[in-house]
Scaffold this motif. Structure first.
Motif, PDB file in Angstrom:
ATOM      1  N   UNK A  15       0.857  -1.386  -0.084  1.00  0.00           N
ATOM      2  CA  UNK A  15       0.133   0.198  -0.015  1.00  0.00           C
ATOM      3  C   UNK A  15       0.819   1.252   0.047  1.00  0.00           C
ATOM      4  N   UNK A  16       0.480   2.270  -0.819  1.00  0.00           N
ATOM      5  CA  UNK A  16       1.267   3.641  -0.728  1.00  0.00           C
ATOM      6  C   UNK A  16       1.246   4.237   0.423  1.00  0.00           C
ATOM      7  N   UNK A  17       0.176   4.200   1.198  1.00  0.00           N
ATOM      8  CA  UNK A  17       0.082   4.560   2.371  1.00  0.00           C
ATOM      9  C   UNK A  17       1.147   4.293   3.602  1.00  0.00           C
ATOM     10  N   UNK A  18       1.512   3.001   3.518  1.00  0.00           N
ATOM     11  CA  UNK A  18       2.744   2.445   4.393  1.00  0.00           C
ATOM     12  C   UNK A  18       3.867   3.293   4.223  1.00  0.00           C
ATOM     13  N   UNK A  19       4.445   3.792   2.971  1.00  0.00           N
ATOM     14  CA  UNK A  19       5.608   4.743   3.058  1.00  0.00           C
ATOM     15  C   UNK A  19       5.090   5.862   3.542  1.00  0.00           C
ATOM     16  N   UNK A  20       3.937   6.470   2.975  1.00  0.00           N
ATOM     17  CA  UNK A  20       3.682   7.816   3.214  1.00  0.00           C
ATOM     18  C   UNK A  20       3.393   8.035   4.692  1.00  0.00           C
ATOM     19  N   UNK A  37       9.753   2.229   3.716  1.00  0.00           N
ATOM     20  CA  UNK A  37       9.112   1.405   3.051  1.00  0.00           C
ATOM     21  C   UNK A  37       9.459  -0.060   3.180  1.00  0.00           C
ATOM     22  N   UNK A  38      10.279  -0.233   4.316  1.00  0.00           N
ATOM     23  CA  UNK A  38      10.701  -1.766   4.594  1.00  0.00           C
ATOM     24  C   UNK A  38       9.624  -2.242   5.695  1.00  0.00           C
ATOM     25  N   UNK A  39       9.905  -3.550   5.793  1.00  0.00           N
ATOM     26  CA  UNK A  39       9.660  -4.152   7.007  1.00  0.00           C
ATOM     27  C   UNK A  39      10.714  -5.035   7.779  1.00  0.00           C
TER      28      UNK A  39
END
Length: 235
Positions: A66-71, A77-79
């Protein structure tokens, strides 16, 4: 160490079409990917401390994230990442320490100075260990990884009060176990080699680790991992 036996249904991974979560609403969330060995470290730590009801598991589909994870959550943007107390933390080795130190549950690192020192050495070495294994998959992995696995066999002889690196299951084991689980699959299935051959302590370490509920519930799907491995290394 007796790990809390809490059976947990794995939630489906969130994708690019998943709705954003209500971030920073007081819920503690651990963002992972089921195939990621780094994320598995934090997941195992959470489970071994019996925090399934305290830390919500949020799996992410890294191929369609999902884009919202980075934003909104974690700009790298990693886990893994951990949403806790209105902040987000990352890096798997740091997170396993953080979860151990900041949440209830039996500690996963000993108080004995000699064990702590050796545990820190092992954790410091893990990146060297893993980064030395992966390049061999395009060469002669059985020969080229022998010294790396021998290092673990020797390390397992340091203390004799249990089958794990520091005797009892600890953060030192968690640092390695997600990778060893994958390496064992690859060497067995792809290279037809038993990495525990001639390494009885490593064999026992793997066998006993597989009995730890907190780890067992996080184990990667064998067929799914093999498929991903073949695409990455054998294509």
């Amino acid at each position: 160490m007796a790990t809390p036996s809490v059976l947990e249904v794995r939630p489906p991974a969130l994708t690019s079409i998943s709705e954003p979560l209500p971030f920073f609403d007081g819920t503690t969330r651990l963002y992972i990917c089921y195939l990621c060995p780094f994320a598995q470290r934090a997941w195992i730590t959470r489970n071994c401390k019996g925090l399934q009801d305290k830390i919500e598991l949020v799996p992410i589909d890294l191929k369609n994230r999902p884009a919202w994870y980075k934003e909104k959550v974690y700009p790298t943007n990693k886990v893994p990442s951990l949403e806790h107390n209105s902040k987000v933390l990352g890096e798997s080795l740091d997170l396993m320490r953080y979860i151990d130190a900041n949440f209830e549950g039996a500690p996963l690192f000993p108080t004995d100075p000699a064990k702590r020192e050796f545990g820190e050495q092992l954790i410091s070495h893990v990146d060297t260990f893993t980064s030395g294994i992966y390049p061999t998959f395009k060469g002669d992995p059985i020969q080229q990884t022998s010294a790396a696995f021998d290092y673990l066999e020797n390390a397992l002889g340091k203390f004799d009060d249990g089958p794990f690196f520091l005797g009892q299951f600890s953060l030192a084991d968690i640092a390695y176990v997600s990778f060893l689980g994958r390496f064992q699959i690859v060497f067995s299935e792809i290279f037809k080699h038993d990495i525990t051959a001639g390494r009885p302590k490593l064999a026992t370490w793997i066998q006993e680790g597989n009995r730890i509920d907190g780890y067992k519930q996080t184990k990667v799907d064998r067929e799914e991992y093999l498929e991903a491995f073949k695409k990455k290394f054998l294509a």
